[in-house]
Write an enzyme that holds these catalytic residues in place. Structure first.
Site, PDB file in Angstrom:
ATOM      1  N   ILE A  22      -8.642  -5.951  -7.878  1.00 56.53           N
ATOM      2  CA  ILE A  22      -8.223  -5.870  -6.170  1.00 56.53           C
ATOM      3  C   ILE A  22      -8.434  -4.637  -5.602  1.00 56.53           C
ATOM      4  O   ILE A  22      -7.506  -3.745  -6.293  1.00 56.53           O
ATOM      5  CB  ILE A  22      -6.979  -6.701  -5.865  1.00 56.53           C
ATOM      6  CG1 ILE A  22      -6.937  -8.011  -6.768  1.00 56.53           C
ATOM      7  CG2 ILE A  22      -6.937  -6.921  -4.495  1.00 56.53           C
ATOM      8  CD1 ILE A  22      -5.659  -8.655  -6.810  1.00 56.53           C
ATOM      9  N   CYS A  23      -9.019  -4.370  -4.842  1.00 56.92           N
ATOM     10  CA  CYS A  23      -9.137  -2.925  -4.001  1.00 56.92           C
ATOM     11  C   CYS A  23      -8.179  -3.368  -2.903  1.00 56.92           C
ATOM     12  O   CYS A  23      -8.745  -3.972  -1.633  1.00 56.92           O
ATOM     13  CB  CYS A  23     -10.483  -2.630  -3.675  1.00 56.92           C
ATOM     14  SG  CYS A  23     -10.593  -1.270  -2.756  1.00 56.92           S
TER      15      CYS A  23
END
Length: 155
Positions: free
Chosen positions: A93-94
């Site tokens: 996840i960014c």
């Protein structure tokens, strides 16, 4: 012998979330203070995520909550990795909240899950991040060690 700070903090969080979690968030397992599994659902009518449940894996370091947990989506037969412009196909996840720069010790497992629910709720693009295939193929770093570039860094 003193209890490490991370274990003390996680013990308090576990006690709280075992008795009450916001709608759409469910604790699956928390057998130790190193790794927890939670399921999240998007509660609005976003057609991209309707009737889907997603599995999150939290990994905690001994420096938690000073250091953010490592949080990734996990692929299971009945738990896909959500398609989102900030979620890679390997579950990474960014999100600045999960990085060293965006993390704050006032955050916790519950607030991270709620932030991810909100991130999914607000999404209207059925796409992966740019360069997803190359990133997934070439990445050898742990999620917490990746230095993502956030567009709001330009401000």
């Amino acid at each position: 012998m003193s209890v490490p700070f991370a274990a003390k903090r996680l013990g308090k969080e576990l006690q709280k979330i075992s008795s009450s979690l916001p709608p759409g968030i469910e604790l699956v397992s928390a057998d130790n203070f190193e790794e927890w599994l939670l399921d999240i659902k998007v509660l609005d009518n976003n057609p991209l995520y309707q009737n889907q449940t997603y599995r999150l894996k939290f990994r905690f370091s001994p420096s938690y909550p000073i250091e953010p947990p490592e949080v990734v989506f996990v692929q299971l037969p009945d738990r896909p990795i959500p398609i989102h412009p900030h979620i890679y196909s390997n579950g990474i996840i960014c999100l600045d909240l999960l990085g060293q720069q965006g993390w704050s010790p006032v955050q916790n497992v519950e607030s991270v899950c709620m932030s991810l629910q909100s991130m999914l709720t607000g999404n209207s693009k059925n796409e992966r991040p740019p360069g997803d295939e190359e990133f997934v193929r070439g990445n050898t770093m742990r999620p917490r060690d990746i230095q993502f570039y956030y567009h709001d860094n330009d401000v």
